[in-house]
Design an enzyme around this catalytic site. Structure first.
Site, mmCIF file in Angstrom:
data_model
loop_
_atom_site.group_PDB
_atom_site.id
_atom_site.type_symbol
_atom_site.label_atom_id
_atom_site.label_comp_id
_atom_site.label_asym_id
_atom_site.label_seq_id
_atom_site.Cartn_x
_atom_site.Cartn_y
_atom_site.Cartn_z
ATOM 1 N N SER A 82 0.837 -1.198 0.000
ATOM 2 C CA SER A 82 0.000 0.000 0.000
ATOM 3 C C SER A 82 0.881 1.261 0.000
ATOM 4 O O SER A 82 1.740 1.402 -0.867
ATOM 5 C CB SER A 82 -0.964 -0.051 1.192
ATOM 6 O OG SER A 82 -1.942 0.948 1.094
ATOM 7 N N ASP B 263 -8.649 -6.185 -5.003
ATOM 8 C CA ASP B 263 -7.852 -5.108 -4.420
ATOM 9 C C ASP B 263 -8.487 -3.742 -4.659
ATOM 10 O O ASP B 263 -9.287 -3.547 -5.578
ATOM 11 C CB ASP B 263 -6.456 -5.143 -5.050
ATOM 12 C CG ASP B 263 -5.407 -4.369 -4.281
ATOM 13 O OD1 ASP B 263 -5.749 -3.732 -3.274
ATOM 14 O OD2 ASP B 263 -4.242 -4.399 -4.707
ATOM 15 N N HIS C 231 -6.655 -5.973 -0.852
ATOM 16 C CA HIS C 231 -5.532 -5.077 -0.585
ATOM 17 C C HIS C 231 -4.524 -5.700 0.378
ATOM 18 O O HIS C 231 -3.332 -5.422 0.295
ATOM 19 C CB HIS C 231 -6.057 -3.755 -0.019
ATOM 20 C CG HIS C 231 -5.105 -2.615 -0.132
ATOM 21 N ND1 HIS C 231 -4.481 -2.270 -1.308
ATOM 22 C CD2 HIS C 231 -4.658 -1.716 0.792
ATOM 23 C CE1 HIS C 231 -3.701 -1.223 -1.112
ATOM 24 N NE2 HIS C 231 -3.774 -0.882 0.161
#
Length: 337
Positions: free
Chosen positions: A144, A284, A311
């Site tokens: 991320s 995601d 994610h």
């Protein structure tokens, strides 16, 4: 008599093997610290506004493979990345959990000028120096926001890296926002989306209803799909530094609107020459097709797709994610990448 000799020889062989295994294990957990602290160290960091300390925890001792884990957020914590502990220790990797400056276990200065990508890059470089890693053994793995940081670090300091791993982060924040608006938002129930958009229009982000809507209708769909969230992720959510997170990312994972809103290094990916793994996932918040494209834009790229992941595919598609990550590191270490 002959049988006795054979049995003695067998016992000696087993004893030697056990001693070797025991010595190897002992060396793996020997860090050379004068006071044992389970690998935890507060590393000093110099910044333009003063000196601070960041929390790190070392696992293992491997002169060939040292992996630095970069958590997301910004200003989440290492806690949601604790799943690497069992997988990486089984492989004998040396690796480091690390709370970036401003995160829960590190110092939390209030000067807002600190919260820039460039400043964080310099922080990562100081951590690298402190752990004694270099281009012969240093792997950077970011998820991320940690993926943003990993790519930015590589663009400036790839001479110090052996391998780069970017999990679930596209190289363009505008593309991230567009995917959220044009693809993910349309998967929501219209009445839920309308209520979320109404709260956003009023900037009523502190309203409990905002997260009451996002958690079941977005976070459980695209952030972590496990029915019960892992304890490490739950702790990281409790410990997030909301001030820094909002300043850089915006009020939630549903798009991006903070200081990072216009961040875009997609056109520079061709400058990354070190072996690079890009990880995408079907559910995601990031477009998995964009992740695959990025693996082709860097000079030595590989793509890992997690068909059941979101994610945090290190959790909800764990076997695919971990196997792919470990194989990549091993391939780079052996010269296959």
């Amino acid at each position: 008599m002959r049988l006795l000799i054979i049995l003695l020889a067998a016992c000696l062989t087993i004893s030697c093997k056990q001693k070797t295994a025991s010595t190897t294990l002992g060396e793996y957990f020997r860090y050379g610290d004068s006071i044992e602290s389970a690998g935890v160290k507060m590393i000093p960091i110099k910044t333009p506004v003063g000196d601070f300390k960041v929390w790190t925890k070392r696992f293992g001792n491997n002169p060939k493979i040292k992996v630095l884990l970069l958590h997301g957020g910004p200003a989440m914590t290492h806690e949601y990345m604790e799943c690497f502990e069992t997988f990486f220790q089984r492989e004998g990797f040396e690796f480091y959990e690390y709370d970036q400056l401003g995160s829960y276990y590190s110092d939390q200065p209030k000067d807002s000028s600190l919260w820039t990508t460039a400043r964080f890059v310099e922080e990562v470089e100081q951590v690298r120096q402190a752990i004694g890693a270099d281009s012969s053994d240093f792997y950077v793995l970011g998820n991320s926001w940690g993926g943003i940081l990993a790519m930015e670090y590589a663009l400036k300091y790839q001479k110090n890296i052996k391998g780069l791993l970017v999990a679930n982060m596209v190289a363009s924040a505008p593309e991230y926002g567009k995917y959220a608006d044009e693809v993910l938002a349309k998967q929501m129930k219209p009445e839920v989306l309308a209520e979320i958009r109404a709260l956003e229009a009023k900037k009523d982000f502190d309203n409990p209803r905002y997260m009451e809507l996002l958690i079941p209708d977005f976070y459980h769909e695209h952030l972590c799909r496990l029915k019960e969230w892992p304890d490490g992720f739950t702790r990281a959510m409790k410990h997030v530094n909301a001030e820094i997170y909002t300043m850089m990312q915006g009020p939630s994972e549903f798009g991006i609107s903070g200081r990072l809103a216009n961040w875009n290094i997609k056109g520079r990916l061709k400058e990354i020459t070190v072996p690079t793994l890009m990880v995408g996932a079907k559910f995601d918040t990031m477009d998995p097709n964009a992740m695959e494209e990025q693996s082709k834009l860097v000079q030595k790229g590989r793509y890992l797709f997690c068909p059941n992941g979101s994610h945090l595919s290190m959790w909800d598609d764990q076997q695919v994610f971990m196997s792919g990550v470990i194989n990549f590191i091993k391939d780079v270490d052996s010269g296959k990448m």
